[in-house]
Design an enzyme around this catalytic site. Structure first.
Site, PDB file in Angstrom:
ATOM      1  N   HIS A  24       0.828  -1.207   0.000  1.00 47.17           N
ATOM      2  CA  HIS A  24       0.000   0.000   0.000  1.00 47.17           C
ATOM      3  C   HIS A  24       0.864   1.260   0.000  1.00 47.17           C
ATOM      4  O   HIS A  24       1.262   1.755   1.049  1.00 47.17           O
ATOM      5  CB  HIS A  24      -0.899  -0.026   1.254  1.00 47.17           C
ATOM      6  CG  HIS A  24      -2.012   0.979   1.214  1.00 47.17           C
ATOM      7  ND1 HIS A  24      -3.253   0.729   1.729  1.00 47.17           N
ATOM      8  CD2 HIS A  24      -2.063   2.237   0.732  1.00 47.17           C
ATOM      9  CE1 HIS A  24      -4.027   1.791   1.572  1.00 47.17           C
ATOM     10  NE2 HIS A  24      -3.324   2.722   0.967  1.00 47.17           N
ATOM     11  N   ARG A  36       1.784   8.906  -6.655  1.00 44.56           N
ATOM     12  CA  ARG A  36       1.416  10.230  -7.199  1.00 44.56           C
ATOM     13  C   ARG A  36       1.704  10.415  -8.684  1.00 44.56           C
ATOM     14  O   ARG A  36       1.575  11.530  -9.195  1.00 44.56           O
ATOM     15  CB  ARG A  36       2.110  11.352  -6.416  1.00 44.56           C
ATOM     16  CG  ARG A  36       1.891  11.305  -4.914  1.00 44.56           C
ATOM     17  CD  ARG A  36       0.451  11.588  -4.551  1.00 44.56           C
ATOM     18  NE  ARG A  36       0.269  11.668  -3.102  1.00 44.56           N
ATOM     19  CZ  ARG A  36      -0.732  11.088  -2.453  1.00 44.56           C
ATOM     20  NH1 ARG A  36      -1.650  10.409  -3.119  1.00 44.56           N
ATOM     21  NH2 ARG A  36      -0.860  11.209  -1.160  1.00 44.56           N
ATOM     22  N   ASN A  88      -5.160   6.011  -6.919  1.00 44.69           N
ATOM     23  CA  ASN A  88      -5.761   7.351  -6.803  1.00 44.69           C
ATOM     24  C   ASN A  88      -4.825   8.430  -7.325  1.00 44.69           C
ATOM     25  O   ASN A  88      -4.467   9.374  -6.637  1.00 44.69           O
ATOM     26  CB  ASN A  88      -6.189   7.643  -5.363  1.00 44.69           C
ATOM     27  CG  ASN A  88      -5.035   7.637  -4.395  1.00 44.69           C
ATOM     28  OD1 ASN A  88      -4.015   6.995  -4.634  1.00 44.69           O
ATOM     29  ND2 ASN A  88      -5.180   8.349  -3.297  1.00 44.69           N
ATOM     30  N   ASP A 115      -9.055   2.961  -3.231  1.00 44.86           N
ATOM     31  CA  ASP A 115      -8.475   3.503  -1.997  1.00 44.86           C
ATOM     32  C   ASP A 115      -8.506   5.018  -1.940  1.00 44.86           C
ATOM     33  O   ASP A 115      -8.301   5.704  -2.932  1.00 44.86           O
ATOM     34  CB  ASP A 115      -7.043   3.038  -1.816  1.00 44.86           C
ATOM     35  CG  ASP A 115      -6.461   3.498  -0.488  1.00 44.86           C
ATOM     36  OD1 ASP A 115      -7.025   3.125   0.547  1.00 44.86           O
ATOM     37  OD2 ASP A 115      -5.483   4.259  -0.489  1.00 44.86           O
ATOM     38  N   HIS A 173     -10.807   0.453   1.455  1.00 39.85           N
ATOM     39  CA  HIS A 173     -10.552   1.492   2.455  1.00 39.85           C
ATOM     40  C   HIS A 173     -11.874   1.623   3.212  1.00 39.85           C
ATOM     41  O   HIS A 173     -12.814   2.231   2.707  1.00 39.85           O
ATOM     42  CB  HIS A 173     -10.179   2.796   1.744  1.00 39.85           C
ATOM     43  CG  HIS A 173     -10.072   3.987   2.631  1.00 39.85           C
ATOM     44  ND1 HIS A 173      -9.032   4.877   2.536  1.00 39.85           N
ATOM     45  CD2 HIS A 173     -10.855   4.451   3.637  1.00 39.85           C
ATOM     46  CE1 HIS A 173      -9.188   5.833   3.443  1.00 39.85           C
ATOM     47  NE2 HIS A 173     -10.295   5.606   4.117  1.00 39.85           N
ATOM     48  N   HIS A 218      -5.280  -0.769   5.892  1.00 38.71           N
ATOM     49  CA  HIS A 218      -4.996   0.047   7.089  1.00 38.71           C
ATOM     50  C   HIS A 218      -6.047   0.005   8.198  1.00 38.71           C
ATOM     51  O   HIS A 218      -6.707   0.990   8.476  1.00 38.71           O
ATOM     52  CB  HIS A 218      -4.719   1.499   6.700  1.00 38.71           C
ATOM     53  CG  HIS A 218      -5.619   2.093   5.657  1.00 38.71           C
ATOM     54  ND1 HIS A 218      -6.995   2.025   5.710  1.00 38.71           N
ATOM     55  CD2 HIS A 218      -5.319   2.776   4.518  1.00 38.71           C
ATOM     56  CE1 HIS A 218      -7.494   2.644   4.663  1.00 38.71           C
ATOM     57  NE2 HIS A 218      -6.512   3.098   3.932  1.00 38.71           N
ATOM     58  N   ASN A 260      -5.783   9.371   7.188  1.00 36.09           N
ATOM     59  CA  ASN A 260      -7.062   8.681   7.084  1.00 36.09           C
ATOM     60  C   ASN A 260      -6.822   7.209   6.761  1.00 36.09           C
ATOM     61  O   ASN A 260      -6.198   6.913   5.749  1.00 36.09           O
ATOM     62  CB  ASN A 260      -7.916   9.329   5.982  1.00 36.09           C
ATOM     63  CG  ASN A 260      -9.357   8.865   6.027  1.00 36.09           C
ATOM     64  OD1 ASN A 260      -9.757   8.163   6.948  1.00 36.09           O
ATOM     65  ND2 ASN A 260     -10.128   9.246   5.027  1.00 36.09           N
ATOM     66  N   ASP A 289       1.053   2.636   3.666  1.00 37.94           N
ATOM     67  CA  ASP A 289       0.165   3.713   3.200  1.00 37.94           C
ATOM     68  C   ASP A 289       0.963   5.004   3.005  1.00 37.94           C
ATOM     69  O   ASP A 289       0.495   6.101   3.334  1.00 37.94           O
ATOM     70  CB  ASP A 289      -1.002   3.922   4.185  1.00 37.94           C
ATOM     71  CG  ASP A 289      -2.108   4.802   3.585  1.00 37.94           C
ATOM     72  OD1 ASP A 289      -2.042   5.099   2.373  1.00 37.94           O
ATOM     73  OD2 ASP A 289      -3.026   5.183   4.333  1.00 37.94           O
ATOM     74  N   HIS A 327       2.867  14.303   0.398  1.00 36.17           N
ATOM     75  CA  HIS A 327       2.163  15.566   0.141  1.00 36.17           C
ATOM     76  C   HIS A 327       3.160  16.709   0.117  1.00 36.17           C
ATOM     77  O   HIS A 327       4.122  16.721   0.881  1.00 36.17           O
ATOM     78  CB  HIS A 327       1.106  15.826   1.221  1.00 36.17           C
ATOM     79  CG  HIS A 327      -0.105  14.963   1.078  1.00 36.17           C
ATOM     80  ND1 HIS A 327      -0.989  15.091   0.032  1.00 36.17           N
ATOM     81  CD2 HIS A 327      -0.558  13.946   1.836  1.00 36.17           C
ATOM     82  CE1 HIS A 327      -1.951  14.185   0.155  1.00 36.17           C
ATOM     83  NE2 HIS A 327      -1.715  13.468   1.242  1.00 36.17           N
TER      84      HIS A 327
END
Lengths: 360, 461
Positions: free
Chosen positions: B74, B78, B108, B165, B192, B245, B292, B319, B323
């Site tokens: 996981h 990006r 995602n 996810d 998720h 998760h 999250n 996970d 960012h």
């Protein structure tokens, strides 16, 4: 205008540098006679550098704010209401939420203390659109601002400012987190009448979940030794509250039976109805609204408070809001004195080094 | 020809404590690697010390643990879309620094990995990555939760699992179809678990701390209801559900019961949920703690640790969620969820699981390797003769301090900045190639002249 007069008078007094005279001397400079007050002998300093919330603020600090506010309240009754201690300091009021009374109260407090005041108002929607607090803060920093008063919809926004600027930060309400000057002015309003909180019980009624006023009152009142109870619908009273030493009621009659010296009635937001916290304001009013019958069940001399703005006929009836037990307008007046005290004390700095020279 | 070929070939790793939970091996041993980067022999330590079957380097692993390269089910890479935050190559490099040789990347992205072309795109970018990268495809078209994505085509293109996810599949009907369909390919459906109308616009765990801070809460029951729903669907369809998760004590119990019943379910837990609690947010509302599912309470942390130790939770997955700095430097409410985790995973797990006595080294390595690979049916996570040499060399007692500069990932949004972690990855080997090394800290890794070569060849990149 009397402004220039008072400013001239005090110039000499401030010359000495960063040392600020205590309220007694301030009042002296502006008006000419000594106000009696507990602050007379000890020109105290706060232990906190910023006022972010009342959680964790020590009792000595709250005591000092209350006694200082009392001196300033006396000043407010004089014909010349302006005093000089913040002369040369720049205060920016950074309001990211619509606010009338808090902003006006702060602005007036700052002007009474002779600060240079800048107002920055941004709509909450512009925050959501990504107008970065971070960039705004950098601009403020570049303008050499001494004090930032911030109202923001996001909890912790004032804490963010303390991480990113050197300015003194005053929280004027951050989301549902805290509104420390409101808590202090509520406490002041009670202290003015009671002097001691021991054996006193304050009941906070309403939407505790979303209320920064409730949180600041809870922390401050517990620190001052009062018993604190809350009452509201189970959807709006978070269960963990009881872990903080607060009595939790869902039945207003039971809450009043316990013996209440003051009830602080919170504003109920109409949008709580649309988001299913409440079936209707009518039900809320029936279960929790403070009317004359309920107000009559306060202990003798019991007080009714409301942080405003009121929804008359919803959380409080007009006869109670305007009745003898109501201290709602006193709260507004006291807000000014308390904010002057907080600004004055924070700007005096936490350093004890200045104490020796301030007793002129 | 891949990016790995530019790294030095390792011919022999000698003197280390080889731990391979898959074969039950835990003893001093030498590992020999052939010219194609495959493990050719696992021998008693010191036996035939001079024999090297390729012209690869000899790594002296004395005092170190030699383990299968870690497998992370996981991560968020990006790419495509937010290459400023991470790319397939940079994320894979960060993985190698953390000891991971195989990672599975979530769909995602922008656009989402929701069709065969995007799966191929990611695999193409992975050619430039030091480690192995397996894409996870979206369950629904464009990750919109409305209709099924091209699962068969994505499987054919190389997707190893399917997930929306970031969010669950909201429609039980659609998820049921996805599960039924997935059975044809024996691929896991990764959920998720979260009920959007329960977590609403929450930003942290709902409880005492959120009550104090006035931040909107995400109740544990939001995760647990969705997990229970998904397990009911897995039971009924026979599909393989993989719960991403886990964060609550209640979720551990739900998985425990489902497994006891024989439901085809696996589950993972992140290092951060094994060590951090929601009260950290109270310090000063630092968005680095915003993730999250949210950080929960001590009780949840204890249950997750126990669940992993008991085998109820199958494996550890990071996970890893990079960012940009400006997005995590502001109001807590407005910051995005997620934290980077690839490079700190080992040290954090040592603290959470070994130093607490819950697991020993073989146990922890199992959670990071074989148990992870098994959950996604990946041929990885073991040390087997004939298999590609995907290995990690761990200095188990060495310490390092987490700083932004110490992290290879393009993003530095780690809640562990400033932490002192025990357990340093000294070398990571993929296909027999030394894709990451940390010689500088004074270990006695490579021997003789080969040392020079390996250092310079790695430095060149």
């Amino acid at each position: 205008m009397t402004v220039s007069h008072s400013e001239q008078k005090v110039e000499a007094r401030v010359k000495g540098g960063k040392t600020m005279p205590p309220p007694k001397a301030v009042a002296d400079g502006a008006g000419g006679h000594d106000p009696a007050g507990p602050s007379e002998s000890t020109p105290g300093r706060l232990r906190i550098r910023h006022l972010l919330g009342l959680e964790g603020v020590r009792r000595e600090d709250i005591d000092l704010i209350l006694t200082t506010a009392e001196s300033f309240k006396e000043v407010l009754d004089r014909p010349i209401k302006k005093v000089p201690p913040l002369r040369g300091q720049t205060v920016v009021n950074l309001f990211y939420e619509p606010s009338t009374r808090t902003r006006i109260s702060f602005e007036l407090a700052e002007k009474r203390l002779s600060a240079d005041v800048v107002n920055f108002t941004a709509s909450a929607s512009s925050v959501q659109k990504g107008e970065s607090l971070r960039d705004t803060v950098k601009n403020i920093l570049a303008m050499k601002t001494d004090v930032v008063v911030i109202r923001h919809p996001c909890p912790g926004a004032p804490h963010f400012l303390t991480r990113t600027t050197d300015a003194i930060v005053l929280n004027a309400g951050d989301g549902a987190h805290e509104h420390p000057t409101q808590g202090l002015l509520d406490i002041y309003t009670l202290w003015e009448r009671w002097r001691s909180f021991s054996g006193r019980r304050v009941l906070i009624v309403g939407d505790i979940l979303h209320s920064r006023v409730a949180r600041s009152n809870i922390w401050g009142l517990l620190t001052m030794g009062a018993q604190v109870s809350v009452c509201g619908p189970t959807t709006l009273v978070p269960r963990p509250l009881s872990e903080l030493g607060v009595e939790v009621f869902t039945d207003i009659n039971c809450a009043l039976e316990a013996g209440v010296d003051a009830v602080n009635v919170l504003r109920i937001q109409r949008e709580r109805q649309s988001s299913d916290f409440l079936p209707s304001l009518r039900e809320y009013s029936r279960l929790f609204g403070i009317d004359a019958a309920r107000a009559a069940r306060l202990r003798p001399g019991g007080l009714v408070m409301h942080p405003g703005p009121m929804n008359r006929g919803v959380e409080i009836t007009s006869d109670v809001a305007d009745g003898k037990a109501s201290v709602i307008l006193d709260q507004v007046t006291n807000g000014l004195a308390v904010r002057m005290a907080v600004l004055y004390l924070l700007c005096s700095g936490p350093s004890p080094a200045a104490v020796g020279t301030s007793g002129q | 020809m891949t990016a790995r070929d530019q790294f030095a070939l390792v011919g022999r790793i000698s003197g280390g404590r080889v731990i391979d939970p898959g074969s039950g091996l835990d003893s001093p041993a030498d590992i020999l690697i052939d010219e194609r980067g495959r493990i050719s022999r696992i021998g008693r330590s010191g036996s035939g010390a001079s024999s090297v079957e390729s012209d690869g380097d000899v790594l002296d692993a004395t005092g170190m643990i030699v383990a299968p390269g870690f497998v992370d089910l996981h991560v968020h890479l990006r790419e495509p879309g937010r290459e400023d935050e991470e790319t397939v190559a940079s994320g894979s490099a960060a993985a190698a620094r953390g000891g991971f040789t195989t990672i599975c990347c979530m769909p995602n992205t922008e656009p989402a990995i929701a069709d065969q072309e995007t799966v191929r795109f990611v695999l193409d970018r992975a050619l430039a990555a030091p480690g192995r990268v397996h894409p996870i495809g979206a369950i629904t078209r464009d990750r919109e939760g409305k209709s099924l994505a091209g699962i068969a085509e994505m499987v054919a293109a190389g997707a190893v699992a399917f997930s929306d996810d970031g969010a669950p599949v909201g429609s039980a009907g659609l998820l049921r179809r996805a599960m039924q369909y997935s059975r044809m390919f024996n691929v896991p459906i990764v959920e998720h678990c979260d009920m959007p109308d329960l977590s609403a616009d929450g930003v942290m765990n709902e409880g005492l701390v959120s009550t104090k801070l006035g931040l909107r809460g995400i109740p544990p029951v939001s995760e647990e209801i969705c997990l229970a729903r998904d397990i009911a669907l897995a039971r009924e369809t026979g599909a393989h559900l993989h719960a991403a998760h886990l964060s609550t004590a209640g979720s551990v119990e739900i998985i425990r019961r489902a497994k006891a019943e024989g439901v085809n379910v696996t589950a993972e837990v992140t290092p951060h949920h094994l060590i951090l609690t929601d009260d950290l947010i109270a310090r000063d509302f630092d968005p680095l703690y915003k993730v999250n599912p949210p950080l929960r309470t001590r009780r949840d942390v204890d249950a997750l640790r126990q669940g992993l130790a008991d085998g109820v939770i199958d494996c550890i997955a990071t996970d890893h969620a990079p960012h940009a700095e400006q997005e995590k430097d502001g109001e807590f409410d407005l910051a995005p969820f997620g934290m980077v985790g690839l490079e700190t995973a080992l040290g954090v797990c040592v603290k959470a699981l070994i130093e607490t006595g819950l697991l020993d080294w073989p146990g922890l390595i199992d959670c990071l390797t074989r148990r992870a690979a098994r959950a996604f049916h990946l041929a990885a996570g073991t040390i087997t003769v004939g298999s590609p040499a995907d290995l990690v060399l761990i200095d188990p007692d060495a310490q390092w301090r987490v700083t932004p500069e110490s992290l290879i990932s393009k993003s530095k949004n780690s809640p562990f900045l400033g932490w002192e972690l025990t357990g340093v990855v000294r070398a990571t080997i993929v296909d027999g190639r030394l894709v990451y090394q940390d010689f500088a800290a004074g270990s006695s890794l490579s021997t003789a002249a080969r040392r020079e070569r390996s250092v310079t060849s790695t430095a060149k990149r």
